[in-house]
Design an enzyme around this catalytic site. Structure first.
Site, PDB file in Angstrom:
ATOM      1  N   LYS A  22       0.828  -1.213   0.000  1.00 39.82           N
ATOM      2  CA  LYS A  22       0.000   0.000   0.000  1.00 39.82           C
ATOM      3  C   LYS A  22       0.864   1.266   0.000  1.00 39.82           C
ATOM      4  CE  LYS A  22      -1.694   1.561   4.005  1.00 39.82           C
ATOM      5  NZ  LYS A  22      -1.366   2.972   4.267  1.00 39.82           N
ATOM      6  N   ASN A  23       1.835   1.322   0.887  1.00 37.79           N
ATOM      7  CA  ASN A  23       2.580   2.572   1.030  1.00 37.79           C
ATOM      8  C   ASN A  23       3.468   2.869  -0.173  1.00 37.79           C
ATOM      9  OD1 ASN A  23       1.331   3.043   3.421  1.00 37.79           O
ATOM     10  ND2 ASN A  23       3.045   2.429   4.725  1.00 37.79           N
ATOM     11  N   ARG A  93      -4.216  10.603   4.240  1.00 37.38           N
ATOM     12  CA  ARG A  93      -3.127  11.554   4.428  1.00 37.38           C
ATOM     13  C   ARG A  93      -2.143  11.560   3.271  1.00 37.38           C
ATOM     14  NH1 ARG A  93      -0.889  13.893   8.681  1.00 37.38           N
ATOM     15  NH2 ARG A  93       1.154  13.328   7.866  1.00 37.38           N
ATOM     16  N   CYS A 117      -3.699  12.574  13.097  1.00 41.12           N
ATOM     17  CA  CYS A 117      -4.410  11.319  12.881  1.00 41.12           C
ATOM     18  C   CYS A 117      -4.304  10.506  14.152  1.00 41.12           C
ATOM     19  CB  CYS A 117      -3.870  10.571  11.689  1.00 41.12           C
ATOM     20  SG  CYS A 117      -2.421   9.667  12.051  1.00 41.12           S
ATOM     21  N   ARG A 122       1.847  14.035  13.491  1.00 38.38           N
ATOM     22  CA  ARG A 122       2.286  13.922  12.103  1.00 38.38           C
ATOM     23  C   ARG A 122       2.447  15.258  11.355  1.00 38.38           C
ATOM     24  NH1 ARG A 122      -0.263   8.384   9.854  1.00 38.38           N
ATOM     25  NH2 ARG A 122       1.687   8.316   8.732  1.00 38.38           N
ATOM     26  N   PRO A 123       3.447  16.038  11.766  1.00 41.69           N
ATOM     27  CA  PRO A 123       3.717  17.299  11.071  1.00 41.69           C
ATOM     28  C   PRO A 123       4.270  17.060   9.665  1.00 41.69           C
ATOM     29  CG  PRO A 123       5.479  16.799  12.620  1.00 41.69           C
ATOM     30  CD  PRO A 123       4.412  15.745  12.819  1.00 41.69           C
ATOM     31  N   ILE A 124       4.213  18.086   8.805  1.00 44.39           N
ATOM     32  CA  ILE A 124       4.849  17.921   7.483  1.00 44.39           C
ATOM     33  C   ILE A 124       5.862  19.048   7.215  1.00 44.39           C
ATOM     34  CG2 ILE A 124       2.945  16.597   6.455  1.00 44.39           C
ATOM     35  CD1 ILE A 124       2.400  19.157   4.796  1.00 44.39           C
ATOM     36  N   ASP A 125       6.435  19.558   8.318  1.00 47.07           N
ATOM     37  CA  ASP A 125       7.410  20.644   8.196  1.00 47.07           C
ATOM     38  C   ASP A 125       8.607  20.268   7.315  1.00 47.07           C
ATOM     39  OD1 ASP A 125       7.715  18.863  10.492  1.00 47.07           O
ATOM     40  OD2 ASP A 125       9.538  19.984  10.934  1.00 47.07           O
ATOM     41  N   ASP A 305       4.930   0.218  12.097  1.00 46.85           N
ATOM     42  CA  ASP A 305       3.683  -0.372  11.593  1.00 46.85           C
ATOM     43  C   ASP A 305       3.528  -1.840  11.995  1.00 46.85           C
ATOM     44  OD1 ASP A 305       3.052   2.023  10.478  1.00 46.85           O
ATOM     45  OD2 ASP A 305       3.305   1.418   8.393  1.00 46.85           O
ATOM     46  N   ILE A 327       8.572   6.285  17.117  1.00 44.69           N
ATOM     47  CA  ILE A 327       8.252   7.071  15.912  1.00 44.69           C
ATOM     48  C   ILE A 327       6.993   7.931  16.112  1.00 44.69           C
ATOM     49  CG2 ILE A 327       7.880   6.991  13.411  1.00 44.69           C
ATOM     50  CD1 ILE A 327      10.455   5.594  13.981  1.00 44.69           C
ATOM     51  N   ARG A 397      -8.600   0.038   5.187  1.00 46.18           N
ATOM     52  CA  ARG A 397      -7.726   1.005   4.512  1.00 46.18           C
ATOM     53  C   ARG A 397      -6.495   0.321   3.935  1.00 46.18           C
ATOM     54  NH1 ARG A 397      -5.431   4.988   8.352  1.00 46.18           N
ATOM     55  NH2 ARG A 397      -4.020   4.955   6.582  1.00 46.18           N
TER      56      ARG A 397
HETATM   57  C1  UD1 Z   1       4.945   6.486   6.602  1.00 42.14           C
HETATM   58  C2  UD1 Z   1       3.948   5.368   6.430  1.00 42.14           C
HETATM   59  C3  UD1 Z   1       3.412   4.913   7.772  1.00 42.14           C
HETATM   60  C4  UD1 Z   1       4.566   4.564   8.706  1.00 42.14           C
HETATM   61  C5  UD1 Z   1       5.579   5.688   8.763  1.00 42.14           C
HETATM   62  C6  UD1 Z   1       6.830   5.317   9.544  1.00 42.14           C
HETATM   63  C7  UD1 Z   1       3.026   5.876   4.264  1.00 42.14           C
HETATM   64  C8  UD1 Z   1       1.850   6.341   3.482  1.00 42.14           C
HETATM   65  N1  UD1 Z   1       2.877   5.857   5.593  1.00 42.14           N
HETATM   66  O1  UD1 Z   1       4.239   7.575   7.187  1.00 42.14           O
HETATM   67  O2  UD1 Z   1       2.578   3.777   7.550  1.00 42.14           O
HETATM   68  O3  UD1 Z   1       4.049   4.349   9.998  1.00 42.14           O
HETATM   69  O4  UD1 Z   1       6.011   6.055   7.447  1.00 42.14           O
HETATM   70  O5  UD1 Z   1       7.435   4.203   8.990  1.00 42.14           O
HETATM   71  O6  UD1 Z   1       4.039   5.483   3.716  1.00 42.14           O
HETATM   72  N2  UD1 Z   1       8.043  13.927  10.881  1.00 42.14           N
HETATM   73  C9  UD1 Z   1       8.306  15.243  11.183  1.00 42.14           C
HETATM   74  N3  UD1 Z   1       8.157  16.166  10.189  1.00 42.14           N
HETATM   75  C10 UD1 Z   1       7.771  15.841   8.927  1.00 42.14           C
HETATM   76  C11 UD1 Z   1       7.528  14.488   8.638  1.00 42.14           C
HETATM   77  C12 UD1 Z   1       7.658  13.555   9.645  1.00 42.14           C
HETATM   78  O7  UD1 Z   1       8.650  15.581  12.300  1.00 42.14           O
HETATM   79  O8  UD1 Z   1       7.666  16.726   8.068  1.00 42.14           O
HETATM   80  C13 UD1 Z   1       8.194  12.891  11.949  1.00 42.14           C
HETATM   81  C14 UD1 Z   1       6.877  12.190  12.297  1.00 42.14           C
HETATM   82  O9  UD1 Z   1       6.141  12.896  13.250  1.00 42.14           O
HETATM   83  C15 UD1 Z   1       7.369  10.870  12.823  1.00 42.14           C
HETATM   84  C16 UD1 Z   1       8.640  10.607  11.992  1.00 42.14           C
HETATM   85  O10 UD1 Z   1       9.001  11.852  11.432  1.00 42.14           O
HETATM   86  O11 UD1 Z   1       7.739  10.960  14.170  1.00 42.14           O
HETATM   87  C17 UD1 Z   1       8.466   9.608  10.889  1.00 42.14           C
HETATM   88  O12 UD1 Z   1       7.327   9.937  10.108  1.00 42.14           O
HETATM   89  P1  UD1 Z   1       7.261   9.625   8.541  1.00 42.14           P
HETATM   90  O13 UD1 Z   1       8.319   8.633   8.192  1.00 42.14           O
HETATM   91  O14 UD1 Z   1       7.230  10.916   7.804  1.00 42.14           O
HETATM   92  O15 UD1 Z   1       5.835   8.936   8.408  1.00 42.14           O
HETATM   93  P2  UD1 Z   1       4.877   9.041   7.177  1.00 42.14           P
HETATM   94  O16 UD1 Z   1       5.639   9.196   5.926  1.00 42.14           O
HETATM   95  O17 UD1 Z   1       3.782   9.993   7.476  1.00 42.14           O
END
Ligand code: UD1
Length: 430
Positions: A22-23, A93, A117, A122-125, A305, A327, A397
């Site tokens: 899926k991912n 997301r 969520c 889950r920030p996207i900074d 996961d 994480i 999902r």
């Molecule tokens: C992806 C997976 C999810 C999995 C996760 C970790 C997909 C669609 N989802 O989620 O199933 O649980 O990887 O393996 O592939 N973070 C920040 N800033 C950011 C982005 C992330 O601080 O801009 C932090 C997050 O809060 C978290 C860590 O980085 O603590 C890892 O998150 P991330 O690897 O980005 O997870 P996703 O890509 O959302």
């Protein structure tokens, strides 16, 4: 009202085929819009997240033709709108991958800011930091991320945290930037590699995916391709733990055993036998499981996961185990549900201390999120008596035909839509 109803106690045995990841598929579908040519994508899992993303893409003008249940042809030459509706991002997301893809191709994207969520904030900074480093102006306006650039220019980007999403999103945009980009401290997950391989098959020039430094030479145009998504290592791992928790014997087929190493290592530690083949793994649990400690980490560490699935197995293991979630901050909600089934657990911050019990007992529980929901199904399969699981929409999902696959392994599980159907199941299964 859709629920899973389970009569537990059967050791699961047999063979199960694993669907596409899926991912990986979410990233690949988004990346597929970066060419005007028609693209064929195979081995897509037929799960809700994928279908919602395809709908989101159709809503901006992508032509999607389903060839089979697991393959689509896509053409994106007539994307009329670079603005994605909030309704989609609310449901999934990962539609944020459309930012990187649209920005790379059209130098402009408008995608609603995803909210928090169930598993954490889950920030996207980091995604935004990467787009800015490539020369895009990124603003948050009326709940949307609006990214725009006259030219995207290659850059040297250091990710503060290892992030799968940021790595893939920045990699996509940089594939069509002018010049050379280096991304450091990248995520190394198999799906990062799969998206990079897919982009390369369309003519991108990405090197180093799967290591912590990715180097990208931007290209002006991407072209047609045919691509098959890798198998889902989390679905595979879920069935491996189903074998462990039910004292079963399951061969998971259509997998890449290398991607399962962290899961395999933990199964061995808790007393299972694991046999690896070229593209299958067999897990046999013939005696009571034993305790261990585990900490979630970015790949190749133990995946977050897979945390709830091992949590359930350890709830049945002899001795005390410590599970550390490093994480996401909110991934122990399922422990309350598991406690209702008789597990002995104490959660302190990001640590769960689990004292294994001989048996769990069936109860009515709710799936708090996707992976925790699947783990509660495993708990129900291992428990004495009947377990009913609410909120299975989360599980749908990410797991294709979950109940059907489990039934083929001897599980007594059914998806029911009413109390009457649930009652019938109880009468039949006693
Ligand atoms: C992806 C997976 C999810 C999995 C996760 C970790 C997909 C669609 N989802 O989620 O199933 O649980 O990887 O393996 O592939 N973070 C920040 N800033 C950011 C982005 C992330 O601080 O801009 C932090 C997050 O809060 C978290 C860590 O980085 O603590 C890892 O998150 P991330 O690897 O980005 O997870 P996703 O890509 O959302």
């Amino acid at each position: 009202m859709e629920q899973y109803i389970i009569r537990g106690g059967n050791p699961l045995a047999g063979e199960v085929n694993i669907s596409g990841a899926k991912n990986a598929a979410l990233g690949i579908l988004a990346a597929a819009i970066m060419t005007d040519d028609t693209v064929l994508i195979e081995n897509l899992p037929d799960v809700r997240d994928i279908n919602v993303l395809l709908e989101a893409m159709e809503s901006i003008g992508v032509k999607v033709e389903r060839i089979t249940r697991h393959a689509v042809m896509m053409n994106s030459e007539n994307i009329g709108d670079v603005s994605v509706d909030y309704d989609y991002i609310k449901r999934i997301r990962a539609s944020y991958y459309l930012i990187g893809a649209l920005l790379g191709k059209y130098k402009k994207a408008e995608v609603p800011l995803p909210g928090g969520c169930n598993i954490g904030s889950r920030p996207i900074d980091l995604h935004i930091k990467g787009f800015r480093a490539l020369g895009a102006k990124v603003d948050i306006r009326n709940g949307f991320i609006v990214a725009q650039a006259d030219h995207l220019r290659g850059s040297h980007i250091f990710l503060d945290t290892v992030s799968v999403g940021a790595t893939i999103n920045i990699m996509m945009a940089a594939s069509m930037a002018e010049g050379y980009t280096i991304i450091e401290n990248c995520a190394r997950e198999p799906h990062v590699v799969d998206v990079a391989n897919f982009l390369n098959s369309m003519g991108a020039n990405i090197k180093g995916a799967g290591t912590d430094v990715i180097r990208i030479r931007g290209v002006q145009k991407l072209h047609r391709t045919e691509y098959s998504v890798i198998p889902d290592q989390i679905e595979a791992g879920t069935f491996m733990f189903a074998a462990a928790a039910t004292k079963g014997d399951i061969t998971v087929k259509n997998v890449i055993p290398k991607h399962l190493e962290a899961t395999t290592a933990k199964l061995l530690e808790i007393g299972c036998e694991v046999e690896e083949f070229d593209n299958a793994v067999r897990v046999v649990a013939s005696k009571r499981l034993c305790s261990t400690n585990v900490k979630t980490l970015p790949y190749p560490g133990y995946p977050t996961d897979m945390q709830p699935q091992i949590g359930v197995a350890l709830a049945l293991a002899k001795g005390t185990s410590i599970v550390t979630e490093s994480i996401f901050e909110n991934r122990f909600k399922y422990m309350d549900e598991l406690t209702r089934m008789g597990a002995v657990v104490r959660v302190e911050g990001n640590t769960a201390i689990i004292t294994g019990v001989e048996k769990l007992s069936g109860a009515r529980v709710s799936a708090p999120d996707l992976r925790a929901g699947a783990a509660l199904v495993i708990a129900g399969l291992a428990a004495d008596g009947i377990t009913t699981i609410d909120d299975i929409v989360y599980i749908q999902r990410g797991y294709e035909l979950f109940d059907e696959k489990l039934r083929s392994l001897g599980a007594e599980i059914e998806m029911v839509h009413s109390e009457k159907e649930a009652q019938k199941f109880r009468l039949r299964c006693g």
